[in-house]
Design a protein around this motif. Structure first.
Motif, PDB file in Angstrom:
ATOM      1  N   THR A  42      44.941  44.703  41.746  1.00  0.00           N
ATOM      2  CA  THR A  42      46.145  43.722  41.508  1.00  0.00           C
ATOM      3  C   THR A  42      45.623  42.402  41.024  1.00  0.00           C
ATOM      4  O   THR A  42      46.015  41.536  40.209  1.00  0.00           O
ATOM      5  CB  THR A  42      47.194  43.674  42.511  1.00  0.00           C
ATOM      6  N   ILE A  43      44.760  41.738  41.926  1.00  0.00           N
ATOM      7  CA  ILE A  43      44.061  40.637  41.943  1.00  0.00           C
ATOM      8  C   ILE A  43      43.382  40.314  40.141  1.00  0.00           C
ATOM      9  O   ILE A  43      43.427  39.465  39.451  1.00  0.00           O
ATOM     10  CB  ILE A  43      43.125  40.073  42.735  1.00  0.00           C
ATOM     11  N   LEU A  44      42.546  41.358  39.877  1.00  0.00           N
ATOM     12  CA  LEU A  44      41.854  41.513  38.833  1.00  0.00           C
ATOM     13  C   LEU A  44      42.819  41.635  37.577  1.00  0.00           C
ATOM     14  O   LEU A  44      42.133  41.004  36.807  1.00  0.00           O
ATOM     15  CB  LEU A  44      40.978  42.747  38.974  1.00  0.00           C
ATOM     16  N   LYS A  45      43.870  42.351  37.636  1.00  0.00           N
ATOM     17  CA  LYS A  45      44.746  42.248  36.723  1.00  0.00           C
ATOM     18  C   LYS A  45      45.535  40.911  36.318  1.00  0.00           C
ATOM     19  O   LYS A  45      45.451  40.517  35.349  1.00  0.00           O
ATOM     20  CB  LYS A  45      45.915  43.225  37.024  1.00  0.00           C
ATOM     21  N   ALA A  46      45.888  40.254  37.379  1.00  0.00           N
ATOM     22  CA  ALA A  46      46.384  38.881  37.275  1.00  0.00           C
ATOM     23  C   ALA A  46      45.341  38.022  36.888  1.00  0.00           C
ATOM     24  O   ALA A  46      45.801  37.029  35.956  1.00  0.00           O
ATOM     25  CB  ALA A  46      46.837  38.457  38.821  1.00  0.00           C
ATOM     26  N   ILE A  47      44.018  38.175  37.239  1.00  0.00           N
ATOM     27  CA  ILE A  47      43.164  37.333  36.567  1.00  0.00           C
ATOM     28  C   ILE A  47      42.850  37.383  34.780  1.00  0.00           C
ATOM     29  O   ILE A  47      42.744  36.489  34.541  1.00  0.00           O
ATOM     30  CB  ILE A  47      41.746  37.452  37.339  1.00  0.00           C
ATOM     31  N   ALA A  48      42.716  38.659  34.786  1.00  0.00           N
ATOM     32  CA  ALA A  48      42.443  39.045  33.308  1.00  0.00           C
ATOM     33  C   ALA A  48      43.841  38.643  32.358  1.00  0.00           C
ATOM     34  O   ALA A  48      43.659  38.025  31.470  1.00  0.00           O
ATOM     35  CB  ALA A  48      42.604  40.622  33.190  1.00  0.00           C
ATOM     36  N   ASP A  49      44.805  38.658  32.941  1.00  0.00           N
ATOM     37  CA  ASP A  49      46.326  38.342  32.205  1.00  0.00           C
ATOM     38  C   ASP A  49      46.198  36.818  31.993  1.00  0.00           C
ATOM     39  O   ASP A  49      46.339  36.174  31.113  1.00  0.00           O
ATOM     40  CB  ASP A  49      47.281  38.773  32.761  1.00  0.00           C
ATOM     41  N   MET A  50      45.688  35.981  33.210  1.00  0.00           N
ATOM     42  CA  MET A  50      45.629  34.455  33.014  1.00  0.00           C
ATOM     43  C   MET A  50      44.652  33.949  32.302  1.00  0.00           C
ATOM     44  O   MET A  50      44.875  33.123  31.487  1.00  0.00           O
ATOM     45  CB  MET A  50      45.780  33.943  34.469  1.00  0.00           C
ATOM     46  N   ALA A  51      43.513  34.699  32.327  1.00  0.00           N
ATOM     47  CA  ALA A  51      42.385  34.461  31.723  1.00  0.00           C
ATOM     48  C   ALA A  51      42.607  34.495  29.917  1.00  0.00           C
ATOM     49  O   ALA A  51      42.421  33.716  29.170  1.00  0.00           O
ATOM     50  CB  ALA A  51      41.101  35.174  31.751  1.00  0.00           C
TER      51      ALA A  51
END
Length: 95
Positions: A42-51
């Motif tokens: 979940t964190i990795l997906k959020a980071i990828a989307d925001m990046a």
């Protein structure tokens, strides 16, 4: 940067990074995963989307290339600063 963060997890990441930057600290992806109490994916997906949306910058650690530090992109950091200032001033008006 017209896209706005929408999920609780995205806002959590934004606030953690904002506070760390204001305090002069660095946060790695691993730091955020440990602090969040949510699944790693979940964190990795959020980071990828925001990046991908231009909200975050990733910087490899020169001492350990496996570690990546995250920061808010400068213009987005200023937007968050302004938003939090507005919220705080409105809180003062209601008290």
């Amino acid at each position: 940067m017209g896209v706005r963060p929408a999920s609780f997890v995205q806002w959590y990441v934004i606030l953690e990074l904002f506070i760390a930057q204001e305090e002069g600290r660095k946060l790695s992806i691993t730091d955020l995963i440990h602090c969040a109490g949510t699944p790693r994916s979940t964190i990795l997906k959020a980071i990828a989307d925001m990046a991908a949306s231009g909200f975050l910058q990733r910087t490899p650690d020169p001492q350990d290339r496996r570690r990546v530090y995250l920061t808010l992109e400068a213009a987005f950091h200023e937007r968050v600063y302004g938003l939090l200032g507005d919220i705080m001033s409105r809180q003062g008006e209601t008290r």
